[in-house]
Scaffold this motif. Structure first.
Motif: not given
Length: 240
Positions: A99-102, A121-127
């Motif tokens: 899920r994190a990879f997607r 920053t966007l990846a941290r917030s979405q994860l």
């Protein structure tokens, strides 16, 4: 951001284009979420399940009482539950990593977001919003961080960082395969314990049959016959 890198093993300061540490020969970026079997959780959960299931199977009202009366069968049951717990935790971990990879792949595919600090920053917030655990435990986020570092680095060290990333992609598969060493050991151990139960049961049955032949009374004959049948039962149901 990536000008100073430390070895994960010996903590030596390394240049940003180092793939392996020259001191201890460890990979600089050797993160693999699959390496852990989560034994601090798997063993207590397996013991609790084993205690409950063992108590249930040996109730007087159930036909399984005689099957799980010996220690070898109960050991096989406990090891099987331990392996099942490891598989459950690895399945949950793998699902989170996928899920994190997607999510990270979708971020990289957006044309409005370039490979810069804004992508991290966007990846941290979405994860975090997806409740996939700490983002530093995500393999996709680690690789994205490495790639962003290569993009913002100076041109003369960028090829080395990209080559390091490529080599670590290859080691990911090796880490995933070697992470199932415990399961491979259990696959070998469980039939071995079952075979041990077979030998033990046959030895007990032959010993009881020998005592049976030496017995001169009807009571001794009946007791020896019951013990022989019990030993054969241990041999057959441990094999099963």
């Amino acid at each position: 951001m990536h000008q100073r890198i430390s070895c994960p093993e010996c903590r030596a300061e390394l240049a940003p284009d180092f793939v392996r540490c020259p001191e201890c020969h460890a990979y600089v970026m050797d993160f693999s979420p699959w390496r852990s079997d989560r034994n601090l959780i798997s063993i207590p959960v397996a013991l609790f399940l084993w205690w409950g299931l063992d108590t249930l199977l040996r109730l007087d009202s159930l036909p399984t009482r005689q099957v799980f009366a010996d220690g070898i069968s109960r050991t096989i049951l406990g090891l099987g539950l331990y392996g099942a717990c490891i598989l459950v935790f690895k399945w949950r971990m793998t699902t989170q990593q996928m899920r994190a990879f997607r999510l990270v792949r979708e971020i990289c595919a957006k044309q409005a977001v370039r490979l810069s600090d804004s992508a991290l920053t966007l990846a941290r917030s979405q994860l975090t919003a997806a409740r996939l655990g700490p983002f530093n435990n995500s393999l996709a986020y680690q690789r994205l961080q490495w790639l962003v570092g290569a993009m913002v680095a100076e041109k003369h060290i960028r090829p080395g960082l990209l080559e390091a990333l490529r080599q670590h992609e290859e080691t990911d598969w090796d880490a995933l395969d070697s992470s199932f060493a415990t399961m491979t050991f259990l696959i070998w151990l469980l039939p071995t314990v079952g075979f041990l139960g077979t030998v033990w049961g046959m030895m007990d049955a032959l010993k009881s049959f020998s005592d049976l032949l030496q017995s001169g009374s009807d009571m001794g004959f009946q007791a020896g016959l019951m013990q022989t049948a019990k030993g054969l039962g241990v041999a057959f149901h441990t094999t099963l």
